[in-house]
Design a protein around this motif. Structure first.
Motif, mmCIF file in Angstrom:
data_model
loop_
_atom_site.group_PDB
_atom_site.id
_atom_site.type_symbol
_atom_site.label_atom_id
_atom_site.label_comp_id
_atom_site.label_asym_id
_atom_site.label_seq_id
_atom_site.Cartn_x
_atom_site.Cartn_y
_atom_site.Cartn_z
ATOM 1 N N ASP A 28 53.902 -46.449 -52.789
ATOM 2 C CA ASP A 28 54.282 -47.028 -53.645
ATOM 3 C C ASP A 28 55.634 -47.760 -53.189
ATOM 4 O O ASP A 28 56.045 -48.202 -52.294
ATOM 5 C CB ASP A 28 53.378 -48.282 -54.270
ATOM 6 N N ARG A 31 57.549 -47.007 -50.042
ATOM 7 C CA ARG A 31 56.890 -48.325 -49.165
ATOM 8 C C ARG A 31 58.487 -49.231 -49.229
ATOM 9 O O ARG A 31 58.970 -50.204 -48.916
ATOM 10 C CB ARG A 31 55.904 -48.453 -49.227
ATOM 11 N N GLU A 32 58.053 -49.369 -50.663
ATOM 12 C CA GLU A 32 59.290 -50.263 -51.208
ATOM 13 C C GLU A 32 60.036 -50.798 -50.988
ATOM 14 O O GLU A 32 60.856 -51.490 -50.494
ATOM 15 C CB GLU A 32 58.509 -50.758 -52.600
ATOM 16 N N MET A 37 60.511 -52.189 -44.996
ATOM 17 C CA MET A 37 59.469 -53.004 -45.455
ATOM 18 C C MET A 37 60.898 -54.226 -46.092
ATOM 19 O O MET A 37 59.820 -55.362 -46.451
ATOM 20 C CB MET A 37 59.245 -51.884 -46.467
ATOM 21 N N TYR A 72 51.936 -57.003 -45.270
ATOM 22 C CA TYR A 72 53.454 -56.413 -45.314
ATOM 23 C C TYR A 72 53.181 -55.211 -44.898
ATOM 24 O O TYR A 72 53.674 -54.073 -44.697
ATOM 25 C CB TYR A 72 54.254 -56.550 -46.765
ATOM 26 N N LYS A 73 51.292 -54.714 -45.680
ATOM 27 C CA LYS A 73 51.303 -53.471 -45.266
ATOM 28 C C LYS A 73 51.373 -52.554 -44.220
ATOM 29 O O LYS A 73 51.684 -52.010 -43.496
ATOM 30 C CB LYS A 73 49.609 -53.116 -46.314
ATOM 31 N N GLU A 74 50.554 -53.699 -43.191
ATOM 32 C CA GLU A 74 50.078 -54.000 -42.145
ATOM 33 C C GLU A 74 51.268 -53.932 -40.785
ATOM 34 O O GLU A 74 51.356 -53.330 -39.913
ATOM 35 C CB GLU A 74 48.847 -54.637 -41.495
ATOM 36 N N TYR A 76 54.298 -53.277 -42.279
ATOM 37 C CA TYR A 76 54.855 -51.760 -42.078
ATOM 38 C C TYR A 76 54.654 -50.928 -41.562
ATOM 39 O O TYR A 76 55.289 -49.640 -41.198
ATOM 40 C CB TYR A 76 55.062 -52.117 -43.938
ATOM 41 N N LYS A 77 53.261 -50.203 -42.210
ATOM 42 C CA LYS A 77 52.884 -49.242 -40.759
ATOM 43 C C LYS A 77 52.772 -49.782 -38.863
ATOM 44 O O LYS A 77 53.137 -48.351 -39.311
ATOM 45 C CB LYS A 77 50.873 -49.342 -40.583
#
Length: 288
Positions: A28, A31-32, A37, A72-74, A76-77
């Protein structure tokens, strides 16, 4: 198992859980702090649309609007796989209103969301309806490429199945059964229509307040419609005087309606409105 063995097993499980938690936290954090991101989050204000709650006044409700935000997660992925920030790869998610018609069945719906320059035409097919006039009105709608919603008496449906099937360009719902709302017949008609259309029924229709009917429709998880504008046999004048955003317009099936309907449609279009089915008009989806 001895106490020492139990302590050993518990210690190993604790270490595994701690390791798993720590690894996820580390991922996490990485990623942040990733520039990708950060760019995604910097563009949040550009895309975010707040959800708007449905409005409840006394026993009536009008639809709200869903909002949207970046997932955000999708996002970023996808961009991480691409190897760089790419705005076109942004993934969005819907934000549902806190108060929504989707969860509310015990209130009357008498219009769509007032922000939408749209209207829905509603026709009732009753025992007294002349089938030839119905066919002519349906042909006008097809020629004009106009969507509408027909509420059909269940007994009329049973006795005029081939005619009803010709209304395939429109949305079909059950009005009542032989002018009554006896649950066993009403639900039977709903199921019969659903088997024909392949769609689940969504709505009841009323011209007036009825505690008995709205309680039944609430029980069946059907939204109850009270039209915004209910016109007589000469719809053009009344619609011209009362037309507004998101109107649900109930028009009788009659020979005078058949004559005036093309003019009504042309007038509504000239005012910049688009025609929707009830399902489309009452949708709380955000404007894309």
């Amino acid at each position: 198992m001895t106490k020492n063995k139990i302590y050993q097993v518990l210690s190993v499980l604790f270490l595994l859980l701690f390791s798993f938690y720590y690894t996820n936290k580390s991922i996490d954090i990485i990623r942040e702090t990733d520039p990708i991101m950060k760019q995604i989050k910097n563009s949040s204000n550009k895309y975010k649309i707040e959800a708007k709650n449905a409005k409840i006044e006394d026993n009536k409700i009008t639809p709200g609007l869903k909002g949207k935000d970046i997932d955000y997660k999708e996002s970023y992925k996808k961009m991480k796989k691409y190897g760089a920030y790419n705005e076109s790869l942004t993934v969005f998610k819907e934000i549902k209103p806190t108060i929504s018609i989707e969860d509310t069945y015990d209130k009357y719906i008498n219009s769509g969301n007032e922000e939408k320059k749209e209207v829905a035409l509603v026709f009732k097919i009753e025992k007294s309806t002349d089938i030839n006039t119905l066919n002519n009105i349906n042909n006008i709608l097809k020629d004009k490429k106009i969507k509408a919603t027909f509420f059909i008496d269940g007994l009329v449906l049973e006795n005029n199945l081939e005619t009803i099937k010709k209304l395939n360009n429109s949305e079909l719902e059950i009005l009542n059964y032989d002018n009554s709302y006896k649950e066993i017949y009403f639900t039977s008609s709903i199921n019969y229509l659903s088997n024909i259309t392949g769609k689940k029924s969504k709505y009841c229709y009323l011209d007036y307040d009825s505690k008995e009917v709205i309680e039944l429709c609430t029980k069946l998880k059907l939204h109850t419609i009270l039209p915004t504008i209910k016109v007589g046999n000469y719809p053009y004048k009344e619609i011209k005087e009362r037309l507004e955003n998101a109107s649900i317009i109930s028009i009788p099936i009659s020979s005078s309606t058949e004559i005036e309907l093309p003019t009504v449609i042309d007038y509504i279009l000239s005012r910049g409105y688009t025609f929707k089915t009830l399902e489309e008009l009452l949708s709380e989806d955000y404007e894309k």
